[in-house]
Design a protein around this motif. Structure first.
Motif, mmCIF file in Angstrom:
data_model
loop_
_atom_site.group_PDB
_atom_site.id
_atom_site.type_symbol
_atom_site.label_atom_id
_atom_site.label_comp_id
_atom_site.label_asym_id
_atom_site.label_seq_id
_atom_site.Cartn_x
_atom_site.Cartn_y
_atom_site.Cartn_z
ATOM 1 N N ASP A 171 2.793 3.032 1.985
ATOM 2 C CA ASP A 171 2.106 4.112 1.279
ATOM 3 C C ASP A 171 1.331 3.511 0.104
ATOM 4 O O ASP A 171 1.904 2.848 -0.760
ATOM 5 C CB ASP A 171 3.120 5.139 0.780
ATOM 6 N N GLU A 172 0.026 3.741 0.073
ATOM 7 C CA GLU A 172 -0.817 3.128 -0.962
ATOM 8 C C GLU A 172 -0.422 3.588 -2.356
ATOM 9 O O GLU A 172 -0.417 2.792 -3.307
ATOM 10 C CB GLU A 172 -2.284 3.464 -0.679
ATOM 11 N N THR A 173 -0.066 4.863 -2.503
ATOM 12 C CA THR A 173 0.324 5.369 -3.821
ATOM 13 C C THR A 173 1.566 4.659 -4.331
ATOM 14 O O THR A 173 1.645 4.276 -5.511
ATOM 15 C CB THR A 173 0.569 6.880 -3.752
ATOM 16 N N CYS A 174 2.536 4.460 -3.463
ATOM 17 C CA CYS A 174 3.762 3.766 -3.868
ATOM 18 C C CYS A 174 3.472 2.310 -4.229
ATOM 19 O O CYS A 174 4.052 1.773 -5.181
ATOM 20 C CB CYS A 174 4.793 3.840 -2.747
ATOM 21 N N VAL A 175 2.583 1.683 -3.475
ATOM 22 C CA VAL A 175 2.248 0.281 -3.764
ATOM 23 C C VAL A 175 1.575 0.166 -5.121
ATOM 24 O O VAL A 175 1.882 -0.753 -5.902
ATOM 25 C CB VAL A 175 1.346 -0.286 -2.652
ATOM 26 N N ARG A 176 0.679 1.079 -5.440
ATOM 27 C CA ARG A 176 0.022 1.037 -6.753
ATOM 28 C C ARG A 176 1.031 1.262 -7.876
ATOM 29 O O ARG A 176 0.930 0.638 -8.942
ATOM 30 C CB ARG A 176 -1.092 2.080 -6.811
ATOM 31 N N SER A 234 4.355 -1.074 -12.265
ATOM 32 C CA SER A 234 5.673 -1.428 -12.807
ATOM 33 C C SER A 234 5.801 -2.931 -12.979
ATOM 34 O O SER A 234 6.386 -3.410 -13.965
ATOM 35 C CB SER A 234 6.768 -0.910 -11.869
ATOM 36 N N GLN A 235 5.253 -3.698 -12.048
ATOM 37 C CA GLN A 235 5.316 -5.156 -12.162
ATOM 38 C C GLN A 235 4.554 -5.647 -13.388
ATOM 39 O O GLN A 235 5.023 -6.528 -14.114
ATOM 40 C CB GLN A 235 4.753 -5.810 -10.900
ATOM 41 N N VAL A 236 3.369 -5.079 -13.603
ATOM 42 C CA VAL A 236 2.583 -5.484 -14.771
ATOM 43 C C VAL A 236 3.323 -5.153 -16.060
ATOM 44 O O VAL A 236 3.402 -5.975 -16.984
ATOM 45 C CB VAL A 236 1.204 -4.801 -14.742
ATOM 46 N N GLU A 237 3.901 -3.964 -16.143
ATOM 47 C CA GLU A 237 4.625 -3.575 -17.350
ATOM 48 C C GLU A 237 5.823 -4.488 -17.594
ATOM 49 O O GLU A 237 6.097 -4.880 -18.729
ATOM 50 C CB GLU A 237 5.088 -2.125 -17.227
ATOM 51 N N TYR A 238 6.535 -4.844 -16.525
ATOM 52 C CA TYR A 238 7.740 -5.652 -16.699
ATOM 53 C C TYR A 238 7.400 -7.098 -17.030
ATOM 54 O O TYR A 238 8.010 -7.702 -17.914
ATOM 55 C CB TYR A 238 8.589 -5.599 -15.426
ATOM 56 N N GLN A 239 6.412 -7.686 -16.335
ATOM 57 C CA GLN A 239 6.143 -9.108 -16.492
ATOM 58 C C GLN A 239 5.224 -9.433 -17.664
ATOM 59 O O GLN A 239 4.996 -10.605 -17.941
ATOM 60 C CB GLN A 239 5.531 -9.665 -15.202
ATOM 61 N N ILE A 267 0.850 -5.443 -2.291
ATOM 62 C CA ILE A 267 0.209 -5.472 -3.609
ATOM 63 C C ILE A 267 -0.960 -6.453 -3.608
ATOM 64 O O ILE A 267 -2.057 -6.148 -4.095
ATOM 65 C CB ILE A 267 1.242 -5.835 -4.696
ATOM 66 N N ARG A 268 -0.750 -7.639 -3.061
ATOM 67 C CA ARG A 268 -1.828 -8.629 -3.019
ATOM 68 C C ARG A 268 -3.013 -8.125 -2.194
ATOM 69 O O ARG A 268 -4.170 -8.285 -2.581
ATOM 70 C CB ARG A 268 -1.298 -9.949 -2.450
ATOM 71 N N LEU A 269 -2.729 -7.531 -1.063
ATOM 72 C CA LEU A 269 -3.809 -7.036 -0.207
ATOM 73 C C LEU A 269 -4.550 -5.874 -0.854
ATOM 74 O O LEU A 269 -5.783 -5.778 -0.773
ATOM 75 C CB LEU A 269 -3.231 -6.607 1.143
ATOM 76 N N LEU A 270 -3.804 -4.992 -1.519
ATOM 77 C CA LEU A 270 -4.436 -3.833 -2.150
ATOM 78 C C LEU A 270 -5.337 -4.264 -3.307
ATOM 79 O O LEU A 270 -6.434 -3.714 -3.497
ATOM 80 C CB LEU A 270 -3.368 -2.861 -2.643
ATOM 81 N N LEU A 271 -4.915 -5.253 -4.062
ATOM 82 C CA LEU A 271 -5.755 -5.764 -5.142
ATOM 83 C C LEU A 271 -7.036 -6.391 -4.590
ATOM 84 O O LEU A 271 -8.120 -6.226 -5.168
ATOM 85 C CB LEU A 271 -4.976 -6.789 -5.970
ATOM 86 N N GLU A 272 -6.912 -7.099 -3.479
ATOM 87 C CA GLU A 272 -8.100 -7.712 -2.886
ATOM 88 C C GLU A 272 -9.060 -6.639 -2.376
ATOM 89 O O GLU A 272 -10.282 -6.759 -2.525
ATOM 90 C CB GLU A 272 -7.686 -8.634 -1.747
ATOM 91 N N ILE A 273 -8.523 -5.583 -1.796
ATOM 92 C CA ILE A 273 -9.379 -4.490 -1.326
ATOM 93 C C ILE A 273 -10.071 -3.811 -2.502
ATOM 94 O O ILE A 273 -11.262 -3.465 -2.432
ATOM 95 C CB ILE A 273 -8.545 -3.480 -0.518
ATOM 96 N N ASP A 274 -9.346 -3.606 -3.610
ATOM 97 C CA ASP A 274 -9.956 -3.007 -4.799
ATOM 98 C C ASP A 274 -11.116 -3.847 -5.307
ATOM 99 O O ASP A 274 -12.180 -3.318 -5.659
ATOM 100 C CB ASP A 274 -8.908 -2.836 -5.894
#
Length: 747
Positions: A458-463, A468-473, A694-701
């Protein structure tokens, strides 16, 4: 100096119109002609002048001829020679002239190879001598030919500027406004019509393109200028428009820069210790200009250059280029800035207010793709253009292409003419550039979309997981010790005992205070205050040391003294840090070899030794990787044996294949399983499918952003081409009037 001023103020301006006339009538130098009979009237004296007869040696491709001319102030020698297809070597009484076709060949040749007037003139002399033509003058050809070539190049650039200004007067003007610029300045529009050519550039914001334009900045310390000019001081500037910032613009920005940023702002972060500004990249003792800093658009068009005069890469050069850019932009246009140390520049601007808030809030900082490996993972998440919104597939490496194109100019340092050639070349290849970018974008997007579809997520869940990853790391992390586990725990136990003793002493002092069994009340209160402050410091230190190990303060440390899992985890974490540092150092060393332009014999030997040393260290890095992977296997075994804390995650082993590439998504960057144990590990940490999505979705964006950007650039190119065509036609219609005003002779 007098000859330079005479060329600049008198001769070159007077030759522009005859030169353009000669180009027109000779079909761009294809035919050899003389401006006769129209030009004869020009050379007739209209008053009593002091006349002078000159015998001039004329150099052509395959022969030499002696030309005798009768010149005066009304008909100067350079003008008469130009009408016959020659260019003079001196402004008043030249002894030598060179054929325009020959000069044009040399000018074109020196754009593609290292300019070497000495070798060219020696070759020409030998070639002509073999055919029986010898110079009769005392001095050789080199100095006079070099002078003629230099001022012919100035004449060509001046004529080009004259035509550009003529066409510019017939282009549509921007509507007047009391709020400043409504579109980018004419200078920027001439530098890159795709980036700055749209009249209504705000309509592109309907595609949610932010920032509006992309630029990159980088410095090069191979383009130096010696402080010894063989005559006491540098040459005066040429009378042509330049892309270089003035010294006053750079100096004024240097004065604004606080002294506190000298140590904090110009350095690379911890992961980039090799190319720091503390290393002297060019000596100020031997070089007047130690290097060059450039600002380019995303189409590799030079916007401005700045000469650097310091031993290192100082921030005020980049700031001067940024300020110059925003002085030529509308007040609401945003800019994406890619810089090797964009994170450090952003921090300095925020901390010391090096730029006005009106400028700073319109800049999106990022780091160039090639240098991302030298930054920490948290920095890459924020500033990497493949993970930062708005940059599409821009990589920020246009400056590297520029330095590569200018590498043959390191010795003579003649940059302006080559930049003009690169501008013309890029201008003719704009369409190919857009097609190439579009095809590459579609290919990347198609591949990523297909792979993402196969994951069935699900794209919404992946985003949300990426957020969450950005906030944590990116949150501040506790420092971790790389020393032995038993030693760390022993320190914590010792500090806990000290804290117990301090608490006991405090209770005794408070009891004495309550009982009144005190001789000096003031001294006792002071000792009590000091003891409480000491207790607070010890407690803070104990808390920090516990956090380093990732252990809750409620955990009994005695039970962890021989904890095998914690021991192996600390060893793996320390080893992974060593591998990162080795790979970064290797990358910097290889970069030096890739950018070593001047290949003398000694430098080739040195580079071969460096390359051999790098290759000898590769097995050591591979051995560290193998050891780390063995520790990862041990941690996985301990987790399966339930000898680890709850919810522990095994770290990912490092693949030996491609370990030296330092890809942005490589496992070397992430410390999964080496951080503190998370009660419920999120999907971005524990689920491989989510991480791949996540990696694929960022590349598509980024591909979607690139698509929108290329569409806008295509419209900008079409609009600019139509505007230029209309301006050219109107200029042709009024050319006769302009020519009569400029030359006072019929065209």
């Amino acid at each position: 100096m007098n000859q330079w001023q005479r060329w600049t103020n008198e001769v070159i301006p007077s030759l522009i119109a005859p030169y353009l006339t000669y180009l027109c009538k000779s079909t761009s130098l294809r035919d050899r002609i003389e401006l006769q009979p129209d030009g004869v009237a020009t050379f007739q004296c209209k008053s009593s002048c002091r006349r002078r007869v000159l015998d001039i040696t004329c150099i052509l491709f395959n022969y030499i001829e002696i030309l005798r001319i009768d010149c005066c102030a009304c008909a100067p020698a350079p003008l008469q020679l130009l009408s016959r297809g020659y260019f003079a070597c001196a402004p008043i009484a030249p002894s030598l002239a060179v054929d325009l076709q020959l000069l044009e060949l040399v000018k074109t040749l020196f754009v593609h190879i290292t300019p070497n007037t000495t070798a060219w003139c020696e070759t020409l002399e030998v070639f002509l001598a073999g055919r029986g033509y010898h110079l009769t003058t005392k001095d050789n050809l080199r100095r006079r030919f070099g002078n003629a070539y230099h001022w012919y190049s100035v004449l060509c650039m001046s004529a080009e500027d004259q035509l550009s200004n003529l066409i510019g007067t017939h282009r549509p003007l921007s509507p007047p406004s009391t709020e400043g610029l409504t579109r980018p300045s004419d200078y920027l529009r001439s530098r890159c019509p795709i980036c700055f050519g749209l009249d209504d550039w705000r309509k592109s914001r309907t595609l949610n393109l932010k920032p509006d334009v992309h630029t990159c900045i980088d410095a090069c310390f191979t383009q130096k200028c010696s402080s010894d000019q063989r005559g006491g001081g540098p040459d005066p500037p040429n009378p042509v428009r330049s892309v270089f910032l003035s010294d006053d613009e750079v100096t004024s920005m240097e004065r604004k820069r606080p002294a506190a940023t000298e140590e904090e702002g110009d350095d690379y972060e911890d992961g980039m210790r090799v190319p720091t500004s503390k290393h002297e990249k060019a000596s100020t003792q031997f070089f007047a200009d130690t290097g060059m800093m450039a600002m380019l658009c995303r189409h590799n068009r030079v916007l401005w250059l700045a000469n650097m005069m310091s031993a290192g890469e100082k921030q005020h050069y980049a700031l001067a280029l940024i300020q110059k850019l925003f002085d030529n932009l509308p007040t609401d246009m945003t800019v994406g800035l890619l810089y090797d140390i964009g994170c450090q520049l952003h921090r300095s601007c925020l901390k010391y207010r090096l730029l006005d808030d009106a400028v700073l809030r319109r800049i999106t900082f990022a780091i160039s793709v090639f240098h991302a490996y030298g930054h920490q993972w948290a920095c890459q998440i924020i500033y990497h253009p493949r993970k930062c919104e708005g940059f599409g597939l821009s990589d920020g490496e246009g400056c590297e292409h520029l330095w590569s194109a200018l590498k043959h100019l390191i010795a003579p340092l003649r940059v302006s003419g080559v930049i003009r050639h690169l501008d013309e070349k890029n201008l003719s290849l704009y369409g190919n550039w857009l097609i190439r970018r579009w095809n590459n974008c579609i290919k990347k997007k198609s591949t990523a979309t297909q792979a993402l579809r196969e994951l069935s997520v699900d794209e919404t869940c992946v985003r949300q997981e990426w957020k969450s990853q950005v906030e944590y790391q990116t949150k501040p992390l506790p420092r971790r010790s790389k020393t032995n586990n038993d030693e760390e725990i022993s320190k914590i136990l010792s500090l806990e005992k000290s804290l117990v003793e301090i608490d006991g002493a405090l209770r005794r002092m408070e009891t004495q205070l309550c009982m009144g069994n005190i001789d000096n009340l003031t001294e006792h209160n002071l000792r009590l205050i000091e003891e409480r402050a000491h207790r607070s410091r010890v407690a803070d230190t104990l808390s920090r040391w516990k956090t380093r190990l990732g252990i809750s303060q409620r955990t009994r440390l005695e039970q962890l003294r021989r904890n095998v899992y914690l021991q192996v985890r600390l060893d793996a974490q320390a080893l992974k840090t060593r591998i990162r540092e080795r790979l970064r150092q290797r990358k910097f060393e290889i970069e030096k070899l890739e950018r070593s332009y001047r290949q003398t014999v000694n430098e080739r030997k040195l580079n071969s030794h460096v390359d051999a040393a790098i290759q000898r260290r590769n097995p050591t890095i591979r051995k560290l990787v193998s050891t780390y992977n063995n520790l990862c296997a041990d941690l996985s075994a301990l987790i399966r044996q339930h000898r680890s804390p709850p919810n522990a995650i095994p770290p990912n082993p490092i693949s030996p294949t491609g370990i030296f590439d330092l890809d942005i998504d490589a496992d070397i960057w992430e410390d999964i399983g080496l951080d503190d144990v998370v009660p419920e590990p999120p999907d971005w940490l524990a689920d491989e499918v989510t991480r791949a999505a996540i990696r694929l979705l960022l590349e598509i964006d980024r591909c979607n952003e690139e698509e929108s950007c290329v569409k806008v650039e295509r419209c900008a190119l079409q609009e600019w081409a139509m505007c230029e065509w209309d301006g050219l036609q109107r200029a042709r219609a009024h050319a006769s009037e302009f020519w009569m005003h400029l030359t006072n002779i019929p065209c």
